[in-house]
Design a protein around this motif. Structure first.
Motif, PDB file in Angstrom:
ATOM      1  N   CYS A   7       0.880  -1.121   0.080  1.00 39.04           N
ATOM      2  CA  CYS A   7      -0.135  -0.025  -0.006  1.00 39.04           C
ATOM      3  C   CYS A   7       0.833   1.299   0.073  1.00 39.04           C
ATOM      4  O   CYS A   7       2.051   1.123  -0.090  1.00 39.04           O
ATOM      5  N   ASP A  11      -1.950   5.154   3.370  1.00 37.43           N
ATOM      6  CA  ASP A  11      -2.963   4.521   3.669  1.00 37.43           C
ATOM      7  C   ASP A  11      -2.805   4.143   5.216  1.00 37.43           C
ATOM      8  O   ASP A  11      -4.218   3.581   5.562  1.00 37.43           O
ATOM      9  N   VAL A  12      -1.943   4.283   5.934  1.00 37.51           N
ATOM     10  CA  VAL A  12      -1.893   3.570   7.205  1.00 37.51           C
ATOM     11  C   VAL A  12      -1.202   4.859   8.033  1.00 37.51           C
ATOM     12  O   VAL A  12      -0.094   4.874   8.193  1.00 37.51           O
ATOM     13  N   GLU A  16      -2.752   3.825  13.543  1.00 34.96           N
ATOM     14  CA  GLU A  16      -3.443   2.897  12.898  1.00 34.96           C
ATOM     15  C   GLU A  16      -2.829   1.648  12.448  1.00 34.96           C
ATOM     16  O   GLU A  16      -1.739   1.539  12.320  1.00 34.96           O
ATOM     17  N   GLN A  18      -4.017  -1.599   9.324  1.00 39.38           N
ATOM     18  CA  GLN A  18      -5.010  -1.820   8.088  1.00 39.38           C
ATOM     19  C   GLN A  18      -4.564  -3.381   7.570  1.00 39.38           C
ATOM     20  O   GLN A  18      -3.417  -3.536   7.840  1.00 39.38           O
ATOM     21  N   PHE A  20      -4.340  -5.870   4.467  1.00 44.17           N
ATOM     22  CA  PHE A  20      -4.469  -5.830   3.100  1.00 44.17           C
ATOM     23  C   PHE A  20      -4.162  -7.320   2.569  1.00 44.17           C
ATOM     24  O   PHE A  20      -3.279  -8.063   2.973  1.00 44.17           O
ATOM     25  N   GLN A  26      -3.325 -12.353   4.284  1.00 45.43           N
ATOM     26  CA  GLN A  26      -3.863 -11.150   4.686  1.00 45.43           C
ATOM     27  C   GLN A  26      -2.448 -10.566   5.612  1.00 45.43           C
ATOM     28  O   GLN A  26      -2.217 -11.130   6.506  1.00 45.43           O
ATOM     29  N   LEU A  28      -1.108  -7.563   7.929  1.00 41.38           N
ATOM     30  CA  LEU A  28      -1.419  -6.211   8.609  1.00 41.38           C
ATOM     31  C   LEU A  28      -0.343  -5.405   8.773  1.00 41.38           C
ATOM     32  O   LEU A  28       0.852  -5.685   9.380  1.00 41.38           O
ATOM     33  N   VAL A  52      -7.040  -7.178  12.736  1.00 40.28           N
ATOM     34  CA  VAL A  52      -7.374  -5.942  12.439  1.00 40.28           C
ATOM     35  C   VAL A  52      -8.829  -5.445  13.122  1.00 40.28           C
ATOM     36  O   VAL A  52      -9.151  -4.109  13.373  1.00 40.28           O
TER      37      VAL A  52
END
Ligand code: FES
Length: 105
Positions: A7, A11-12, A16, A18, A20, A26, A28, A52
């Motif tokens: 990303c 985006d983060v 925070e 997220q 993806f 997946q 994190l 998440v």
């Protein structure tokens, strides 16, 4: 080493996290206090719940299912100890976050 783009750094934001999808997994991405940037397998090592959905406070990530807590600096369990998140190498290049899914710490 095979770093792949996950990303943009935008985006983060700091404080925070997220998840993806990348490479059939997946991932994190966690941006903790002071810009501590980490990439973890996004599934809790306890009973495979999505991390998440949890909470990030300072540099402690808490899984929302049974409240296990992890230090994002190391991925090590804080409560309980003796467990660890899968940590992927991460780097930032030209504003993009790249992760190597082949290397797990
Ligand atoms: S599944 Fe995460 S603490 Fe149990």
């Amino acid at each position: 080493m095979a770093f792949q783009r996950v990303c943009s750094i935008d985006d983060v934001w700091e404080g925070e996290m997220q998840a993806f999808p990348i490479g059939g997994k997946q991932v994190l991405i966690v941006n903790g206090d002071g810009g501590v940037l980490r990439a973890f397998d996004a599934i809790c090592p306890h009973q495979e719940y999505p991390l998440v959905e949890g909470a990030l406070e300072g540099n402690i990530l808490t899984c929302s299912m049974h409240l296990w807590q992890f230090d994002i600096g190391s991925g090590e369990g804080v409560n309980p100890t003796g467990c660890k998140l899968k940590v992927y190498p991460i780097k930032v290049e030209n504003g993009d976050i790249l992760v190597d899914l082949e290397m797990v710490a």
